[in-house]
Design a protein around this motif. Structure first.
Motif, PDB file in Angstrom:
ATOM      1  N   UNK A   6      13.018   2.881  17.754  1.00  0.00           N
ATOM      2  CA  UNK A   6      12.632   4.280  17.948  1.00  0.00           C
ATOM      3  C   UNK A   6      13.565   4.963  18.940  1.00  0.00           C
ATOM      4  N   UNK A   7      13.769   4.328  20.082  1.00  0.00           N
ATOM      5  CA  UNK A   7      14.615   4.916  21.131  1.00  0.00           C
ATOM      6  C   UNK A   7      16.055   5.048  20.651  1.00  0.00           C
ATOM      7  N   UNK A   8      16.561   4.009  19.999  1.00  0.00           N
ATOM      8  CA  UNK A   8      17.947   4.045  19.523  1.00  0.00           C
ATOM      9  C   UNK A   8      18.128   5.132  18.455  1.00  0.00           C
ATOM     10  N   UNK A   9      17.141   5.271  17.568  1.00  0.00           N
ATOM     11  CA  UNK A   9      17.233   6.277  16.514  1.00  0.00           C
ATOM     12  C   UNK A   9      17.257   7.684  17.114  1.00  0.00           C
ATOM     13  N   UNK A  10      16.371   7.939  18.068  1.00  0.00           N
ATOM     14  CA  UNK A  10      16.339   9.257  18.702  1.00  0.00           C
ATOM     15  C   UNK A  10      17.627   9.521  19.476  1.00  0.00           C
ATOM     16  N   UNK A  11      18.165   8.499  20.111  1.00  0.00           N
ATOM     17  CA  UNK A  11      19.408   8.659  20.863  1.00  0.00           C
ATOM     18  C   UNK A  11      20.577   8.957  19.938  1.00  0.00           C
ATOM     19  N   UNK A  12      20.676   8.192  18.853  1.00  0.00           N
ATOM     20  CA  UNK A  12      21.785   8.387  17.910  1.00  0.00           C
ATOM     21  C   UNK A  12      21.710   9.743  17.206  1.00  0.00           C
ATOM     22  N   UNK A  13      20.496  10.223  16.966  1.00  0.00           N
ATOM     23  CA  UNK A  13      20.309  11.448  16.191  1.00  0.00           C
ATOM     24  C   UNK A  13      20.132  12.687  17.069  1.00  0.00           C
ATOM     25  N   UNK A  14      20.373  12.573  18.360  1.00  0.00           N
ATOM     26  CA  UNK A  14      20.036  13.680  19.257  1.00  0.00           C
ATOM     27  C   UNK A  14      20.832  14.957  18.934  1.00  0.00           C
ATOM     28  N   UNK A  15      22.096  14.815  18.569  1.00  0.00           N
ATOM     29  CA  UNK A  15      22.889  16.006  18.259  1.00  0.00           C
ATOM     30  C   UNK A  15      22.455  16.632  16.943  1.00  0.00           C
ATOM     31  N   UNK A  16      22.184  15.796  15.961  1.00  0.00           N
ATOM     32  CA  UNK A  16      21.703  16.317  14.675  1.00  0.00           C
ATOM     33  C   UNK A  16      20.358  17.010  14.857  1.00  0.00           C
ATOM     34  N   UNK A  17      19.475  16.385  15.620  1.00  0.00           N
ATOM     35  CA  UNK A  17      18.162  16.976  15.854  1.00  0.00           C
ATOM     36  C   UNK A  17      18.289  18.303  16.604  1.00  0.00           C
ATOM     37  N   UNK A  18      19.178  18.349  17.576  1.00  0.00           N
ATOM     38  CA  UNK A  18      19.393  19.600  18.306  1.00  0.00           C
ATOM     39  C   UNK A  18      19.854  20.695  17.351  1.00  0.00           C
ATOM     40  N   UNK A  19      20.709  20.329  16.394  1.00  0.00           N
ATOM     41  CA  UNK A  19      21.168  21.303  15.406  1.00  0.00           C
ATOM     42  C   UNK A  19      20.034  21.835  14.549  1.00  0.00           C
ATOM     43  N   UNK A  20      19.157  20.930  14.091  1.00  0.00           N
ATOM     44  CA  UNK A  20      18.000  21.360  13.302  1.00  0.00           C
ATOM     45  C   UNK A  20      17.101  22.286  14.116  1.00  0.00           C
ATOM     46  N   UNK A  21      16.828  21.903  15.359  1.00  0.00           N
ATOM     47  CA  UNK A  21      15.921  22.689  16.197  1.00  0.00           C
ATOM     48  C   UNK A  21      16.495  24.071  16.501  1.00  0.00           C
ATOM     49  N   UNK A  22      17.762  24.106  16.865  1.00  0.00           N
ATOM     50  CA  UNK A  22      18.394  25.392  17.183  1.00  0.00           C
ATOM     51  C   UNK A  22      18.502  26.261  15.935  1.00  0.00           C
ATOM     52  N   UNK A  23      18.905  25.656  14.830  1.00  0.00           N
ATOM     53  CA  UNK A  23      19.033  26.420  13.594  1.00  0.00           C
ATOM     54  C   UNK A  23      17.710  26.995  13.122  1.00  0.00           C
ATOM     55  N   UNK A  24      16.653  26.174  13.144  1.00  0.00           N
ATOM     56  CA  UNK A  24      15.336  26.656  12.713  1.00  0.00           C
ATOM     57  C   UNK A  24      14.838  27.766  13.626  1.00  0.00           C
ATOM     58  N   UNK A  25      15.043  27.601  14.924  1.00  0.00           N
ATOM     59  CA  UNK A  25      14.575  28.605  15.878  1.00  0.00           C
ATOM     60  C   UNK A  25      15.322  29.918  15.707  1.00  0.00           C
ATOM     61  N   UNK A  26      16.637  29.850  15.581  1.00  0.00           N
ATOM     62  CA  UNK A  26      17.425  31.074  15.423  1.00  0.00           C
ATOM     63  C   UNK A  26      17.081  31.788  14.119  1.00  0.00           C
ATOM     64  N   UNK A  27      16.937  31.015  13.036  1.00  0.00           N
ATOM     65  CA  UNK A  27      16.591  31.631  11.749  1.00  0.00           C
ATOM     66  C   UNK A  27      15.224  32.290  11.814  1.00  0.00           C
ATOM     67  N   UNK A 130       8.318  17.330  15.665  1.00  0.00           N
ATOM     68  CA  UNK A 130       7.612  17.958  16.785  1.00  0.00           C
ATOM     69  C   UNK A 130       8.589  18.750  17.652  1.00  0.00           C
ATOM     70  N   UNK A 131       9.760  18.193  17.895  1.00  0.00           N
ATOM     71  CA  UNK A 131      10.772  18.903  18.688  1.00  0.00           C
ATOM     72  C   UNK A 131      11.150  20.226  18.020  1.00  0.00           C
ATOM     73  N   UNK A 132      11.367  20.200  16.725  1.00  0.00           N
ATOM     74  CA  UNK A 132      11.701  21.424  15.991  1.00  0.00           C
ATOM     75  C   UNK A 132      10.569  22.442  16.090  1.00  0.00           C
ATOM     76  N   UNK A 133       9.338  21.976  15.904  1.00  0.00           N
ATOM     77  CA  UNK A 133       8.187  22.877  15.957  1.00  0.00           C
ATOM     78  C   UNK A 133       8.021  23.493  17.340  1.00  0.00           C
ATOM     79  N   UNK A 134       8.210  22.698  18.378  1.00  0.00           N
ATOM     80  CA  UNK A 134       8.089  23.221  19.744  1.00  0.00           C
ATOM     81  C   UNK A 134       9.189  24.239  20.025  1.00  0.00           C
ATOM     82  N   UNK A 135      10.393  23.970  19.530  1.00  0.00           N
ATOM     83  CA  UNK A 135      11.492  24.920  19.726  1.00  0.00           C
ATOM     84  C   UNK A 135      11.193  26.249  19.034  1.00  0.00           C
ATOM     85  N   UNK A 136      10.676  26.175  17.813  1.00  0.00           N
ATOM     86  CA  UNK A 136      10.311  27.406  17.096  1.00  0.00           C
ATOM     87  C   UNK A 136       9.207  28.148  17.837  1.00  0.00           C
ATOM     88  N   UNK A 137       8.212  27.423  18.295  1.00  0.00           N
ATOM     89  CA  UNK A 137       7.102  28.027  19.046  1.00  0.00           C
ATOM     90  C   UNK A 137       7.613  28.738  20.299  1.00  0.00           C
TER      91      UNK A 137
END
Length: 263
Positions: A6-27, A130-137
């Motif tokens: 779990x920790x390794x997956x979140x660490x490896x995907x942190x940049x991709x996840x940030x992109x999803x969160x920022x993109x969803x929030x901006x849109x 959850x991170x994406x949803x919180x960013x949108x909120x």
């Protein structure tokens, strides 16, 4: 079970996840900010000319209220499609990505069972949703005053964003299940996206097609059918989405445990 995967997956995907969160929030915020300009006037007149069936299917009957406008465009179309594609893309990487890249044997050589791998990867996908949803909120609350959206409470925004996270998790679970059965990342994404688009169409057009009961088969109905932006958290609908995600993941785990990965 140690949460190493779990920790390794979140660490490896942190940049991709940030992109999803920022993109969803901006849109979401960009289209929400147009509410004062689009809620009335020429927009309302143009929508009034649409056929009644189309207005109902696309939730265009009430563009004058903040909940009606956001429920038809931002949370009715843009953000749920982003959530669906997040779930499809992330779920496709969960198992099938490693298998196609030839890394799955190496991952399973560590002290983690197949079940543990699926559970922890699903947990990482859920955490990302959850991170994406919180960013949108947070984004919606930031523009709430300037965009004249104060009619929608903080709790109602939170309720809609919570169901958005659950929707993403459901499609992620679909992708995990398909990936567990096939091990082909491209196929997983394509099939999951197709399922998502068909389920959206079923939710939107079931009434017009004479299939009123069909909307209950679509996760989009449980995501927005109870109108969280007006009525707050739909606990029953949220429970359906959560149970569906867990059952789909469990089914994928069973298939993954039984499949010969050397074939």
């Amino acid at each position: 079970m140690r949460p190493d995967v779990l920790i390794r997956t979140l660490t490896d995907d942190r940049r991709v996840l940030a992109g999803w969160a920022i993109g969803a929030t901006l849109a979401g915020c960009m289209y929400a900010a147009f509410y004062p300009q689009l809620a009335g006037g020429q927009m309302a007149e143009a929508v009034a000319a649409y056929p009644q069936a189309m207005r109902q299917a696309l939730r265009l009957d009430d563009l004058s209220s903040p909940a009606g406008y956001l429920g038809s465009s931002v949370f009715g179309l843009i953000l749920p499609l982003i959530a669906m594609f997040y779930g499809a893309a992330t779920g496709a990487r969960t198992l099938a990505g490693d298998e196609e890249a030839g890394r799955l044997d190496l991952v399973l050589a560590h002290p983690v069972s197949r079940t543990g791998l699926v559970v922890q990867r699903f947990a990482a996908l859920t955490a990302g949703a959850v991170v994406i949803a919180v960013a949108v909120w947070a984004g919606m609350l930031t523009i709430r005053g300037a965009a004249q959206l104060r009619e929608i409470s903080v709790g109602e925004f939170a309720a809609q964003c919570a169901t958005l996270a659950l929707l993403a998790t459901v499609f992620g679970a679909v992708a995990i299940g398909i990936g567990a059965a096939t091990g082909r990342r491209g196929l997983v994404f394509t099939v999951t996206a197709a399922v998502g688009i068909l389920s959206y169409a079923l939710h939107a057009f079931a009434g017009q097609l004479g299939l009123d009961a069909g909307k209950y088969l679509s996760p989009f109905y449980y995501y927005i059918g109870a109108e969280p932006l007006r009525h707050g958290m739909p606990w029953g609908h949220a429970a359906v989405l959560a149970v569906a995600a867990l059952l789909l993941t469990a089914a994928g785990t069973v298939v993954f445990n039984r499949r010969d990965l050397n074939t």
